[in-house]
Scaffold this motif. Structure first.
Motif, PDB file in Angstrom:
ATOM      1  N   VAL A   1      -1.809  -0.490  -3.695  1.00 37.95           N
ATOM      2  CA  VAL A   1      -1.200  -0.244  -4.998  1.00 37.95           C
ATOM      3  C   VAL A   1      -1.870  -1.189  -5.997  1.00 37.95           C
ATOM      4  CG1 VAL A   1       0.941  -0.277  -6.330  1.00 37.95           C
ATOM      5  CG2 VAL A   1       0.992   0.393  -3.911  1.00 37.95           C
ATOM      6  N   LYS A   2      -2.430  -0.622  -7.045  1.00 37.37           N
ATOM      7  CA  LYS A   2      -3.122  -1.415  -8.062  1.00 37.37           C
ATOM      8  C   LYS A   2      -2.154  -1.901  -9.127  1.00 37.37           C
ATOM      9  CE  LYS A   2      -7.591   0.853  -7.555  1.00 37.37           C
ATOM     10  NZ  LYS A   2      -8.673   1.582  -8.237  1.00 37.37           N
TER      11      LYS A   2
ATOM     12  N   GLN B   1       2.188   6.749  -7.972  1.00 38.26           N
ATOM     13  CA  GLN B   1       0.876   6.940  -8.596  1.00 38.26           C
ATOM     14  C   GLN B   1      -0.240   6.524  -7.647  1.00 38.26           C
ATOM     15  OE1 GLN B   1       1.658   4.557 -12.064  1.00 38.26           O
ATOM     16  NE2 GLN B   1       1.988   6.342 -13.382  1.00 38.26           N
ATOM     17  N   ALA B   2      -0.036   5.435  -6.913  1.00 36.73           N
ATOM     18  CA  ALA B   2      -1.047   4.976  -5.953  1.00 36.73           C
ATOM     19  C   ALA B   2      -1.249   6.013  -4.855  1.00 36.73           C
ATOM     20  CB  ALA B   2      -0.643   3.635  -5.353  1.00 36.73           C
TER      21      ALA B   2
ATOM     22  N   GLU C   1       0.296   0.361 -11.773  1.00 33.51           N
ATOM     23  CA  GLU C   1       0.606   1.701 -11.265  1.00 33.51           C
ATOM     24  C   GLU C   1       1.808   1.619 -10.347  1.00 33.51           C
ATOM     25  OE1 GLU C   1      -2.597   3.666  -9.107  1.00 33.51           O
ATOM     26  OE2 GLU C   1      -2.639   2.123  -7.588  1.00 33.51           O
ATOM     27  N   THR C   2       2.534   2.716 -10.246  1.00 34.96           N
ATOM     28  CA  THR C   2       3.673   2.784  -9.342  1.00 34.96           C
ATOM     29  C   THR C   2       3.186   3.114  -7.935  1.00 34.96           C
ATOM     30  OG1 THR C   2       4.038   5.160  -9.637  1.00 34.96           O
ATOM     31  CG2 THR C   2       5.128   3.671 -11.237  1.00 34.96           C
ATOM     32  N   VAL C   3       4.071   2.980  -6.971  1.00 35.26           N
ATOM     33  CA  VAL C   3       3.735   3.361  -5.595  1.00 35.26           C
ATOM     34  C   VAL C   3       3.383   4.845  -5.542  1.00 35.26           C
ATOM     35  CG1 VAL C   3       4.690   3.642  -3.272  1.00 35.26           C
ATOM     36  CG2 VAL C   3       5.057   1.508  -4.515  1.00 35.26           C
TER      37      VAL C   3
ATOM     38  N   SER D   1       0.853  -1.182   0.000  1.00 40.47           N
ATOM     39  CA  SER D   1       0.000   0.000   0.000  1.00 40.47           C
ATOM     40  C   SER D   1       0.891   1.236   0.000  1.00 40.47           C
ATOM     41  CB  SER D   1      -0.933   0.015   1.213  1.00 40.47           C
ATOM     42  OG  SER D   1      -0.201   0.111   2.413  1.00 40.47           O
ATOM     43  N   ALA D   2       0.304   2.341  -0.405  1.00 37.03           N
ATOM     44  CA  ALA D   2       1.007   3.622  -0.401  1.00 37.03           C
ATOM     45  C   ALA D   2       0.233   4.581   0.481  1.00 37.03           C
ATOM     46  CB  ALA D   2       1.098   4.175  -1.821  1.00 37.03           C
TER      47      ALA D   2
END
Length: 164
Positions: free
Chosen positions: A55-56, A63-64, A59-61, A25-26
């Motif tokens: 984090v999906k 971006q999340a 996507e980057t961390v 997660s971010a």
């Protein structure tokens, strides 16, 4: 996708259920020009937190973190640094729909420093009950889970990223 209806957080609890998954997660640690910290009150456990989410795929961390902040608070942010990586097995999260346990997660959180570049503060539907800027001296007045308190403490005091 259906939202989780209930979340139970455990911290250093020997009776916590055993994790069934680990997920990245971010979170974003955001302060305004007055030094206040951006907090939101979760809908699933009624605790205060910094913007945080999974984090999906694709996507980057970073971006999340930006996406989660926008979804939960209405604010657009730019990532400026790293508070740390928080992966302690002391934190276990149980997600439930009604009385049914869907998942028992041991999180890995990457907490990013960020600054506001746009948007308007507002609670995200289904994401947050309230959003507000909080003076760090007033944090003791807010119910915050110990795992989140650790991220906030490191964000407020540390100059080097935390790895733990």
């Amino acid at each position: 996708m259906t939202k989780k209806t209930k979340r139970l957080d455990y911290w250093r609890d020997p009776d916590a259920p055993k994790p069934t998954s680990r997920k990245a997660s971010a979170s974003v640690f955001v302060r305004d020009d007055a030094g206040r910290l951006l907090l939101l009150r979760r809908t699933d456990n009624d605790l205060w937190t910094i913007p945080t989410g999974g984090v999906k795929k694709a996507e980057t961390v970073a971006q999340a973190g930006v996406r989660e902040c926008r979804e939960e608070t209405g604010l657009d942010v730019e990532v400026t640094g790293l508070v740390g990586v928080f992966s302690t097995p002391d934190h276990v999260i149980v997600y439930m729909h009604g009385d049914k346990v869907d998942e028992v997660r041991q999180p890995i959180n990457i907490c990013l420093r960020a600054r506001v570049i746009g948007g308007t503060v507002r609670p995200g539907p289904g994401e947050a009950r309230e959003v507000r800027w909080v003076d760090p001296d007033d944090l003791q007045d807010y119910p915050i889970h110990p795992a989140i308190k650790l991220r906030i403490e490191r964000g407020l005091t540390a100059t080097e990223p935390y790895i733990g």
